[in-house]
Design a protein around this motif. Structure first.
Motif, short mmCIF file in Angstrom:
data_model
loop_
_atom_site.label_atom_id
_atom_site.label_comp_id
_atom_site.label_asym_id
_atom_site.label_seq_id
_atom_site.Cartn_x
_atom_site.Cartn_y
_atom_site.Cartn_z
N GLY A 1 0.81 -1.21 0.00
CA GLY A 1 0.00 0.00 0.00
C GLY A 1 0.84 1.26 0.00
N ASP A 2 0.20 2.41 -0.20
CA ASP A 2 0.88 3.72 -0.21
C ASP A 2 2.07 3.73 -1.18
OD1 ASP A 2 -0.88 4.65 1.67
OD2 ASP A 2 0.44 4.26 3.37
N ASN A 3 1.92 3.02 -2.30
CA ASN A 3 2.98 2.94 -3.31
C ASN A 3 4.28 2.36 -2.75
OD1 ASN A 3 3.82 3.21 -5.96
ND2 ASN A 3 4.62 5.27 -5.68
N THR A 4 4.15 1.53 -1.73
CA THR A 4 5.30 0.86 -1.13
C THR A 4 5.29 -0.60 -1.56
OG1 THR A 4 5.18 2.32 0.78
CG2 THR A 4 6.49 0.32 1.04
N HIS A 5 6.38 -1.03 -2.18
CA HIS A 5 6.45 -2.38 -2.74
C HIS A 5 7.68 -3.10 -2.18
CE1 HIS A 5 3.41 -1.58 -5.96
NE2 HIS A 5 3.81 -0.34 -5.71
N GLY A 6 7.49 -4.36 -1.82
CA GLY A 6 8.60 -5.15 -1.32
C GLY A 6 8.79 -4.98 0.18
N ILE A 7 9.28 -6.03 0.81
CA ILE A 7 9.39 -6.07 2.27
C ILE A 7 10.42 -5.08 2.81
CG2 ILE A 7 11.11 -7.94 2.28
CD1 ILE A 7 8.17 -7.46 4.77
N GLU A 8 11.48 -4.82 2.05
CA GLU A 8 12.51 -3.90 2.53
C GLU A 8 11.97 -2.47 2.64
OE1 GLU A 8 16.71 -2.86 3.52
OE2 GLU A 8 15.27 -4.48 3.87
N SER A 9 11.28 -2.02 1.60
CA SER A 9 10.70 -0.68 1.63
C SER A 9 9.64 -0.56 2.71
CB SER A 9 10.11 -0.32 0.27
OG SER A 9 11.13 -0.17 -0.69
N ALA A 10 8.84 -1.62 2.88
CA ALA A 10 7.79 -1.61 3.91
C ALA A 10 8.41 -1.57 5.30
CB ALA A 10 6.91 -2.83 3.76
N SER A 11 9.47 -2.32 5.49
CA SER A 11 10.14 -2.36 6.79
C SER A 11 10.74 -1.00 7.14
CB SER A 11 11.24 -3.43 6.76
OG SER A 11 11.90 -3.50 8.01
N LEU A 12 11.38 -0.37 6.15
CA LEU A 12 11.95 0.95 6.37
C LEU A 12 10.87 1.99 6.63
CD1 LEU A 12 14.72 0.88 3.62
CD2 LEU A 12 15.13 1.09 6.07
N LYS A 13 9.74 1.86 5.95
CA LYS A 13 8.67 2.85 6.11
C LYS A 13 8.00 2.73 7.48
CE LYS A 13 5.86 4.54 3.00
NZ LYS A 13 4.84 4.74 1.94
N PHE A 14 7.62 1.53 7.88
CA PHE A 14 6.83 1.38 9.10
C PHE A 14 7.67 1.23 10.37
CE2 PHE A 14 3.82 0.10 5.79
CZ PHE A 14 2.72 0.88 6.14
N PHE A 15 8.89 0.69 10.24
CA PHE A 15 9.70 0.47 11.44
C PHE A 15 11.08 1.12 11.37
CE2 PHE A 15 6.68 -3.13 11.26
CZ PHE A 15 6.03 -2.93 12.47
N ASN A 16 11.38 1.79 10.24
CA ASN A 16 12.67 2.46 10.06
C ASN A 16 13.84 1.52 10.35
OD1 ASN A 16 14.34 4.58 9.35
ND2 ASN A 16 14.32 5.51 11.38
N LYS A 17 13.72 0.30 9.86
CA LYS A 17 14.81 -0.67 10.01
C LYS A 17 14.79 -1.59 8.79
CE LYS A 17 13.38 -2.54 13.91
NZ LYS A 17 13.21 -3.51 15.02
N HIS A 18 15.90 -2.26 8.58
CA HIS A 18 15.99 -3.18 7.45
C HIS A 18 15.19 -4.45 7.75
CE1 HIS A 18 18.91 -0.76 5.33
NE2 HIS A 18 19.62 -0.66 6.44
N ALA A 19 14.75 -5.13 6.71
CA ALA A 19 13.93 -6.33 6.88
C ALA A 19 14.61 -7.38 7.74
CB ALA A 19 13.57 -6.91 5.51
N LYS A 20 15.93 -7.50 7.59
CA LYS A 20 16.65 -8.53 8.36
C LYS A 20 16.63 -8.24 9.86
CE LYS A 20 21.18 -6.36 7.55
NZ LYS A 20 22.51 -6.55 6.91
N GLN A 21 16.24 -7.02 10.25
CA GLN A 21 16.21 -6.65 11.67
C GLN A 21 14.81 -6.77 12.28
OE1 GLN A 21 17.68 -2.68 10.81
NE2 GLN A 21 19.67 -3.15 11.71
N LEU A 22 13.82 -7.18 11.49
CA LEU A 22 12.45 -7.27 11.98
C LEU A 22 12.31 -8.32 13.08
CD1 LEU A 22 10.47 -7.16 8.61
CD2 LEU A 22 10.48 -5.37 10.36
N THR A 23 11.55 -7.98 14.12
CA THR A 23 11.21 -8.95 15.16
C THR A 23 10.04 -9.80 14.66
OG1 THR A 23 9.62 -7.47 16.21
CG2 THR A 23 11.91 -7.32 16.95
N ILE A 24 9.68 -10.84 15.41
CA ILE A 24 8.55 -11.69 15.01
C ILE A 24 7.26 -10.87 14.94
CG2 ILE A 24 7.09 -13.65 15.67
CD1 ILE A 24 9.60 -15.01 16.77
N PRO A 25 6.91 -10.07 15.97
CA PRO A 25 5.67 -9.28 15.87
C PRO A 25 5.70 -8.28 14.72
CG PRO A 25 6.38 -9.43 18.16
CD PRO A 25 7.50 -9.97 17.33
#
Length: 748
Positions: A182-206
């Protein structure tokens, strides 16, 4: 034959109908497969999957500061997907992902049974991850049940072909890099940076479960818009993870208690750090790609996934923007108070009318050939609008003309800091607010530079053999051959009895002396000297040049001042160091552009630094020491133009040259008083506050603790003289300080 054996006519007709239905369905499926309803991509086409990638802009200290894109997507390798991200996706979207070959027929039958027979709308779509990938790669374009059936069949065929070409890991790689959040955001890396300001590899389980949960409905489960719904969906994803054995019972019970904590960062064109810098980089990239593509390349800054490595220092830019906001907020308040109710943007009809006619809304209506009265009536209509202020945005009933008046009063700024050795731009502030003021005062604006031009005049004088201890009278002169032009000083009439050395005259910014130094050094020589120092703008061949009537860009003035700390050689400010592909293969490297020859002698260099140090220590910029208590090695020059239209300050340290301009976009409006609008008050504080902040950061010790080279004993001896001499008794007796001396200006 078989039908003839069926004696019961009802059974026979039913069998015929079933066979006909089966034949029709088979023919329909075959027609979709062969492309009657639109071509299905071949295996060859599917082996070279390509999708748009955002180009990324990085600071010199490796911070992602912006993107250029049509679709905000940053593909990352499979190795950068954390295992729990994959587990969450498979658990909620396609629990038999590893056992099917693209289509999960068991799931399809379940969905068909629930949807058709039980009318259960919550049964889901039954699409596998492979089918969803097919849908994302080739989006549906037509609506309706018949078209939906065609689309579903196409996706099944494409999914099967994808599975025959790619491994399961590769399917997941393409899916997670392709899918929309959504919001013209594509791919997990861009989504991770947008919503959590971190790279996908740094995402927690929640966090991973939150993003995966969005895939069912990117808006309905957007954690920023609907945090409660998003949290419930996240917990459902983790429940599915437990059901499929990806998390244990303890995690199943504790993880849902984790509060949803976003660190939302939208890579917005208008917002974020260094917007004027990013816009200038974009303009330069467009020019660069045009040149490359003319040579046969195929590059697009919005889709090619370029990586642009810039010269900007993220932390320095952050501190500079903080300093700018602190200073400009207070200055704006003082500025408005100084005018009160008689402000020109409110009462001066001529200024208001010009501003209205230069505005975009007026020009759009004018282009429709509407009568003037109708245009003004339209622009005067009140409506609900939001106006920006330094404190907060305000929403009021206002007209377009009210808005024009409101924004006409805003002071603006241009501030640039460069490494004088290389020309690398470290700080770039093109204005106070990019959202409301797109005009860049560094790359676009040319303003009169005022007294910041005087060091070039004095440099010329030294190069022409005029010693630093040469005395010049401060008496005001009326030049007969210049239409009685008579430059004056802001001091008392008694100044007519004083004679200044060049050091004292520059530090105190004495106008009458500057003109006399120019006369003695020669205008042509001064213009030539300015060119040697990097000024390419055509300069006026007039005596007023000494007072800075030339209009020069900030980056050009910075270029000239780099000569004083780069052994007389000017370095051209530049923004981009390298451009690479998405896989970090370097396409182009940009090297510093430094002049081959020094613009002046080493002796002149040392003297000029001493002269500009005096400006900081005892001259017009002494508040650097007195008010801001800065003890760094600093040289510099203030500047104020006629009618207080432009305020300047150039700060020179061994490792940094900083140029700051403050004024209004409307050239007709200036500061109410010199005390408010002089460079020392309007421009200098932005630099001083910035340096104060840098002094507190140990990372910048290499800049803040750097020292100028000590001048030689011979230079110190050349400067060893009384800074001011007073006329003798007899000369004072026969000189009338109220009477201007009249003479002709000698051009040479």
């Amino acid at each position: 034959m078989i039908l003839k054996k069926i004696k019961n006519p009802y059974l026979r007709y039913t069998t015929i109908l079933l066979l006909a239905f089966t034949l029709i369905i088979s023919l329909f499926i075959l027609s979709v497969y062969v492309g009657v309803w639109g071509k299905i991509p071949s295996k060859k086409e599917l082996t070279t999957l390509k999708y748009q990638q955002a180009s990324e802009v990085y600071s010199a200290d490796s911070v992602l500061i912006g993107k250029y894109y049509l679709q905000d997507r940053q593909p990352i390798p499979y190795a950068n997907f954390p295992k729990h991200l994959i587990d969450a996706l498979v658990a909620i979207e396609d629990e038999r992902f590893y056992s099917h070959s693209g289509v999960d027929y068991k799931s399809m039958l379940r969905v068909a049974f629930k949807s058709i027979l039980l009318q259960d709308k919550s049964s889901g779509g039954g699409s596998t991850i492979s089918q969803q990938l097919a849908k994302n790669l080739y989006p549906r374009t037509k609506r309706g049940k018949f078209n939906l059936a065609i689309a579903k069949l196409k996706e099944m065929f494409v999914a099967s072909r994808l599975e025959s070409i790619y491994s399961k890991e590769e399917i997941l790689y393409h899916y997670l890099n392709q899918v929309s959040f959504g919001d013209n955001t594509h791919g997990i890396e861009s989504a991770s940076l947008k919503f959590f300001n971190k790279h996908a590899k740094q995402l927690t389980i929640p966090e991973a479960a939150t993003l995966v949960g969005m895939l069912k409905a990117t808006y309905g489960y957007n954690p920023r818009v609907f945090p409660k719904k998003s949290t419930n969906r996240r917990n459902l994803v983790m429940q599915a993870m437990y059901k499929n054995g990806y998390i244990n019972e303890k995690q199943k019970d504790t993880l849902p208690q984790t509060p949803l904590q976003l660190n939302y960062r939208d890579f917005n064109y208008n917002d974020g750090i260094a917007p004027y810098f990013r816009e200038e980089v974009r303009k330069q990239l467009l020019k660069w790609t045009k040149e490359k593509n003319a040579k046969g390349e195929d590059l697009n800054i919005y889709t090619s996934g370029l990586k642009i490595y810039t010269t900007l220092n993220y932390q320095m830019q952050l501190l500079a923007e903080e300093a700018m906001q602190e200073h400009m907020k207070k200055l704006q308040s003082d500025f408005e108070k100084s005018y009160g109710k008689n402000a020109p943007w409110l009462t001066n009809k001529s200024i208001i009318n010009k501003a209205v006619k230069q505005s975009l809304p007026y020009k759009k209506l004018k282009a429709l050939n509407l009568p003037e009265k109708q245009i003004l009536d339209s622009l005067n209509k009140k409506k609900r609008m939001t106006l920006a202020t330094w404190d907060k945005d305000i929403t009021i009933q206002a007209s377009t003309i009210d808005s024009i008046k409101h924004y006409s009063k805003f002071l603006n700024i241009g501030s640039l800091a460069v490494d004088p050795k290389s020309g690398e731009v470290k700080v770039w502030i093109g204005g106070v607010n990019f959202k409301h003021f797109k005009y860049d005062h560094i790359s676009q604006s040319k303003r009169q530079v005022g007294s910041t031009f005087k060091p070039i005049v004095y440099t010329t004088a030294l190069e022409q053999g005029i010693g630093p201890c040469t005395y010049f009278s401060a008496q005001e002169v009326e030049y007969k051959n210049l239409k009685q032009w008579s430059p004056s000083n802001s001091g008392s009439k008694d100044e007519a009895y004083l004679n200044y050395t060049m050091q004292e005259a520059l530090s105190k910014s004495v106008n009458t002396v500057a003109v006399k130094v120019l006369e003695k050094a020669g205008i042509k020589n001064t213009i030539e000297q300015a060119k040697k120092m990097g000024i390419s703008t055509d300069l006026p061949n007039e005596p007023s040049l000494a007072l800075g009537t030339a209009e020069v860009k900030i980056n050009e003035l910075a270029k000239a001042y780099t000569t004083f700390v780069n052994n007389g050689k000017h370095s051209t400010p530049f923004l981009i160091k390298q451009i690479a592909t998405s896989k970090d293969s370097i396409i182009e490297t940009f090297k510093p552009q430094i002049s081959k020859e020094a613009a002046f002698s080493n002796e002149t260099n040392m003297i000029m630094l001493e002269l500009m140090k005096a400006t900081i220590n005892t001259g017009t910029a002494s508040r650097i020491r007195n008010s801001y208590k800065l003890t760094n090695d600093i040289a510099g020059k203030t500047g104020t133009t006629q009618n207080n239209k432009d305020a300047w300050f150039v700060g020179v340290t061994p490792k940094l040259v900083s140029v700051t301009w403050v004024g209004l976009d409307n050239h007709e409006i200036g500061f109410k008083s010199t005390s408010l609008g002089q460079g020392a008050n309007a421009a200098l504080p932005a630099f001083a506050l910035f340096l104060q902040k840098m002094n507190k950061e140990a990372d910048f010790n290499y800049i803040t603790k750097a020292k100028f080279k000590k001048p030689t004993d011979a230079i110190l001896q050349d400067l060893d003289c009384e800074p001011i001499k007073k006329d003798g008794f007899l000369k004072r007796l026969f000189k009338n300080p109220n009477k201007k001396k009249r003479k002709e200006f000698k051009r040479s």
